[in-house]
Design a protein around this motif. Structure first.
Motif, PDB file in Angstrom:
ATOM      1  N   LEU A  19      13.441   5.742  -7.410  1.00  0.00           N
ATOM      2  CA  LEU A  19      13.225   7.135  -7.818  1.00  0.00           C
ATOM      3  C   LEU A  19      12.040   7.232  -8.768  1.00  0.00           C
ATOM      4  CD1 LEU A  19      16.957   7.878  -8.595  1.00  0.00           C
ATOM      5  CD2 LEU A  19      15.606   9.244  -6.963  1.00  0.00           C
ATOM      6  N   GLU A  20      11.211   8.240  -8.536  1.00  0.00           N
ATOM      7  CA  GLU A  20      10.105   8.565  -9.459  1.00  0.00           C
ATOM      8  C   GLU A  20      10.148  10.061  -9.702  1.00  0.00           C
ATOM      9  OE1 GLU A  20       7.014   7.311  -6.643  1.00  0.00           O
ATOM     10  OE2 GLU A  20       6.440   5.788  -8.123  1.00  0.00           O
ATOM     11  N   THR A  21      11.339  10.542 -10.005  1.00  0.00           N
ATOM     12  CA  THR A  21      11.545  11.979 -10.168  1.00  0.00           C
ATOM     13  C   THR A  21      11.430  12.335 -11.646  1.00  0.00           C
ATOM     14  OG1 THR A  21      13.886  11.390 -10.156  1.00  0.00           O
ATOM     15  CG2 THR A  21      12.979  12.278  -8.118  1.00  0.00           C
ATOM     16  N   LEU A  62       6.719   3.572   1.362  1.00  0.00           N
ATOM     17  CA  LEU A  62       6.733   4.949   1.841  1.00  0.00           C
ATOM     18  C   LEU A  62       7.224   5.865   0.723  1.00  0.00           C
ATOM     19  CD1 LEU A  62       6.722   6.480   4.858  1.00  0.00           C
ATOM     20  CD2 LEU A  62       9.124   6.718   4.255  1.00  0.00           C
ATOM     21  N   ASP A  63       6.375   6.773   0.277  1.00  0.00           N
ATOM     22  CA  ASP A  63       6.772   7.750  -0.746  1.00  0.00           C
ATOM     23  C   ASP A  63       7.161   9.038  -0.018  1.00  0.00           C
ATOM     24  OD1 ASP A  63       6.539   9.929  -2.686  1.00  0.00           O
ATOM     25  OD2 ASP A  63       5.749   8.429  -4.059  1.00  0.00           O
ATOM     26  N   THR A  64       8.433   9.422  -0.129  1.00  0.00           N
ATOM     27  CA  THR A  64       8.920  10.568   0.662  1.00  0.00           C
ATOM     28  C   THR A  64       8.213  11.876   0.289  1.00  0.00           C
ATOM     29  OG1 THR A  64      10.759  10.876  -0.886  1.00  0.00           O
ATOM     30  CG2 THR A  64      11.206   9.564   1.090  1.00  0.00           C
ATOM     31  N   CYS A  65       7.918  12.050  -1.000  1.00  0.00           N
ATOM     32  CA  CYS A  65       7.200  13.260  -1.422  1.00  0.00           C
ATOM     33  C   CYS A  65       5.786  13.246  -0.846  1.00  0.00           C
ATOM     34  CB  CYS A  65       7.168  13.352  -2.946  1.00  0.00           C
ATOM     35  SG  CYS A  65       6.028  14.590  -3.602  1.00  0.00           S
ATOM     36  N   HIS A  66       5.116  12.104  -0.957  1.00  0.00           N
ATOM     37  CA  HIS A  66       3.730  12.026  -0.485  1.00  0.00           C
ATOM     38  C   HIS A  66       3.614  12.260   1.023  1.00  0.00           C
ATOM     39  CE1 HIS A  66       2.589   9.243  -4.109  1.00  0.00           C
ATOM     40  NE2 HIS A  66       3.030  10.428  -4.477  1.00  0.00           N
ATOM     41  N   VAL A  67       4.473  11.596   1.813  1.00  0.00           N
ATOM     42  CA  VAL A  67       4.315  11.754   3.271  1.00  0.00           C
ATOM     43  C   VAL A  67       4.651  13.190   3.703  1.00  0.00           C
ATOM     44  CG1 VAL A  67       4.548   9.330   3.939  1.00  0.00           C
ATOM     45  CG2 VAL A  67       6.596  10.749   3.825  1.00  0.00           C
ATOM     46  N   ARG A 102       3.464  16.712  -6.137  1.00  0.00           N
ATOM     47  CA  ARG A 102       4.277  17.005  -7.328  1.00  0.00           C
ATOM     48  C   ARG A 102       5.733  16.675  -6.992  1.00  0.00           C
ATOM     49  NH1 ARG A 102       2.703  20.924 -10.894  1.00  0.00           N
ATOM     50  NH2 ARG A 102       4.611  20.375 -11.995  1.00  0.00           N
ATOM     51  N   HIS A 103       6.263  15.685  -7.712  1.00  0.00           N
ATOM     52  CA  HIS A 103       7.617  15.227  -7.423  1.00  0.00           C
ATOM     53  C   HIS A 103       8.652  16.200  -7.996  1.00  0.00           C
ATOM     54  CE1 HIS A 103       6.011  10.798  -7.373  1.00  0.00           C
ATOM     55  NE2 HIS A 103       5.245  11.637  -6.700  1.00  0.00           N
ATOM     56  N   ALA A 104       9.778  16.310  -7.303  1.00  0.00           N
ATOM     57  CA  ALA A 104      10.901  17.094  -7.809  1.00  0.00           C
ATOM     58  C   ALA A 104      12.145  16.226  -7.794  1.00  0.00           C
ATOM     59  CB  ALA A 104      11.115  18.337  -6.946  1.00  0.00           C
ATOM     60  N   VAL A 121      10.845   2.163  -0.441  1.00  0.00           N
ATOM     61  CA  VAL A 121      10.761   3.623  -0.361  1.00  0.00           C
ATOM     62  C   VAL A 121      10.723   4.196  -1.779  1.00  0.00           C
ATOM     63  CG1 VAL A 121      11.881   5.740   0.464  1.00  0.00           C
ATOM     64  CG2 VAL A 121      12.075   3.643   1.815  1.00  0.00           C
ATOM     65  N   HIS A 122       9.730   5.055  -2.036  1.00  0.00           N
ATOM     66  CA  HIS A 122       9.746   5.875  -3.255  1.00  0.00           C
ATOM     67  C   HIS A 122      10.483   7.137  -2.891  1.00  0.00           C
ATOM     68  CE1 HIS A 122       6.005   4.087  -5.476  1.00  0.00           C
ATOM     69  NE2 HIS A 122       7.116   3.427  -5.724  1.00  0.00           N
ATOM     70  N   ILE A 123      11.630   7.347  -3.505  1.00  0.00           N
ATOM     71  CA  ILE A 123      12.475   8.463  -3.094  1.00  0.00           C
ATOM     72  C   ILE A 123      12.324   9.624  -4.070  1.00  0.00           C
ATOM     73  CG2 ILE A 123      14.508   7.260  -4.090  1.00  0.00           C
ATOM     74  CD1 ILE A 123      16.095   8.655  -1.772  1.00  0.00           C
ATOM     75  N   ASN A 124      11.523  10.600  -3.657  1.00  0.00           N
ATOM     76  CA  ASN A 124      11.192  11.756  -4.495  1.00  0.00           C
ATOM     77  C   ASN A 124      11.276  13.016  -3.658  1.00  0.00           C
ATOM     78  OD1 ASN A 124      10.212  10.006  -6.663  1.00  0.00           O
ATOM     79  ND2 ASN A 124       8.440   9.620  -5.345  1.00  0.00           N
ATOM     80  N   ASP A 125      11.835  14.063  -4.225  1.00  0.00           N
ATOM     81  CA  ASP A 125      11.760  15.358  -3.557  1.00  0.00           C
ATOM     82  C   ASP A 125      10.380  15.954  -3.860  1.00  0.00           C
ATOM     83  OD1 ASP A 125      12.555  17.542  -2.042  1.00  0.00           O
ATOM     84  OD2 ASP A 125      14.545  17.626  -2.952  1.00  0.00           O
ATOM     85  N   LEU A 159       0.869  -1.166   0.000  1.00  0.00           N
ATOM     86  CA  LEU A 159       0.000   0.000   0.000  1.00  0.00           C
ATOM     87  C   LEU A 159       0.912   1.224   0.000  1.00  0.00           C
ATOM     88  CD1 LEU A 159      -1.813  -1.782   2.745  1.00  0.00           C
ATOM     89  CD2 LEU A 159      -3.256  -0.691   1.033  1.00  0.00           C
ATOM     90  N   GLU A 160       0.702   2.117  -0.960  1.00  0.00           N
ATOM     91  CA  GLU A 160       1.563   3.305  -1.020  1.00  0.00           C
ATOM     92  C   GLU A 160       1.013   4.410  -0.122  1.00  0.00           C
ATOM     93  OE1 GLU A 160       2.670   4.598  -4.955  1.00  0.00           O
ATOM     94  OE2 GLU A 160       3.660   6.405  -4.202  1.00  0.00           O
ATOM     95  N   THR A 161       1.906   5.049   0.632  1.00  0.00           N
ATOM     96  CA  THR A 161       1.494   6.212   1.428  1.00  0.00           C
ATOM     97  C   THR A 161       1.197   7.365   0.469  1.00  0.00           C
ATOM     98  OG1 THR A 161       3.781   6.955   1.636  1.00  0.00           O
ATOM     99  CG2 THR A 161       2.937   5.551   3.410  1.00  0.00           C
TER     100      THR A 161
HETATM  101 FE    FE Z   1       5.195   7.015  -5.396  1.00  0.00          FE
END
Ligand code: FE
Ligand code: FE
Ligand code: ZN
Length: 277
Positions: free
Chosen positions: A255-257, A175-180, A225-227, A210-214, A141-143
């Motif tokens: 990464l999903e940047t 855990l998506d860093t941008c989303h949380v 909005r990912h950076a 971990v989805h690592i997105n700024d 489940l994605e955050t």
């Molecule tokens: Fe994501």
């Protein structure tokens, strides 16, 4: 060991993705199981899969992450839309069983005005329909950022879904860093507290990726909005702490940047340079 990769196009098959990953310095990757807007999946190419499996073994490609189409809505009001989500997810898992031990990430869904409790009930009902006791695929489940009526914008909603699923040993969390960060968990300034909260509410043993997105927008913006890493509000110092945190450092990072392949190669090199071996 640092496990890092990025989202890749699946149009040329598994072996091609693994080769691309290696070329850009990655040792894993994420891909869409089918057109991200839904639709039919390509027939499974079992030769490609066996080539991929041996290539990955030889070259150290680790646990890959399959992403469900983001237009699925397991919490829809419309039973046909829920049924479609169920069919697609069940079919995806059947296919993923050919690459045993794969992670399968999905967006929990949006309750579209029915309320969070109804949404949580519908999502867990769907999961109870599709999970089979023998499957090797772990469903994540994605955050979420909590945009609109999205479910999964806080840890408690994710925990409630997990608790309503009987075979929940097949469930984990991505855990998506941008989303949380967007959703109100400050992984930039209070990472320890956020992870303590995750542990208290869901349990860190559920955290599998971990989805690592700024984040292009600021803390608690609910914008999703990912950076690029270091070009958003989390910033490079934030990511240095994130990828080295004892609770996260051995998880796979995807990464999903907003990048093309050369951009991803640079970003992966950057992350490697700040990972403490
Ligand atoms: Fe994501
Ligand atoms: Fe996602
Ligand atoms: Zn996002």
């Amino acid at each position: 060991m640092f496990t890092v990769g990025c989202h890749l196009s699946s149009s040329n098959g598994y072996l091609s993705m693994a080769k691309t990953a290696l070329e850009i310095g990655a040792n894993t990757f994420q891909f869409f199981t089918r057109n991200p807007r839904g639709g039919a999946a390509k027939p499974l190419d079992t030769d490609d899969i066996s080539d991929f499996l041996s290539f990955s073994k030889e070259n150290g490609i680790n646990t890959i992450l399959a992403h469900a189409p983001y237009t699925l809505n397991a919490a829809s009001k419309d039973p046909r839309i829920r049924e479609f989500a169920q069919l697609v997810m069940r079919d995806d898992i059947d296919r993923l069983e050919h690459t045993p031990g794969t992670l399968y990430n999905f967006h929990p869904g949006s309750h579209v005005g029915q309320g969070t409790d109804v949404g949580i009930k519908l999502i867990s009902e769907l999961l109870n329909e599709i999970i089979l006791p023998g499957q090797t695929t772990t469903i994540l489940l994605e955050t979420m950022a909590g945009k609109g009526s999205e479910i999964g914008g806080n840890f408690s909603e994710i925990k409630q879904i997990i608790d309503c699923v009987s075979l929940n040993e097949k469930l984990g969390v991505c855990l998506d860093t941008c989303h949380v960060f967007d959703g109100g968990y400050n992984v930039r300034d209070n990472l320890d507290e956020v992870l303590e909260e995750f542990d208290k509410v869901i349990g860190l043993r559920r955290l599998r990726a971990v989805h690592i997105n700024d984040s292009l927008h600021g803390y608690e913006s609910h914008k999703d909005r990912h950076a690029k890493i270091g070009e958003g509000h989390i910033g490079l110092d934030g990511f240095e702490k994130i990828i080295n945190h004892p609770a996260l450092r051995s998880l796979p990072f995807y990464l999903e940047t907003p990048n093309d392949l050369p951009g991803y190669a640079e970003e992966i090199a950057l992350l490697k340079s700040i990972y403490h071996e």
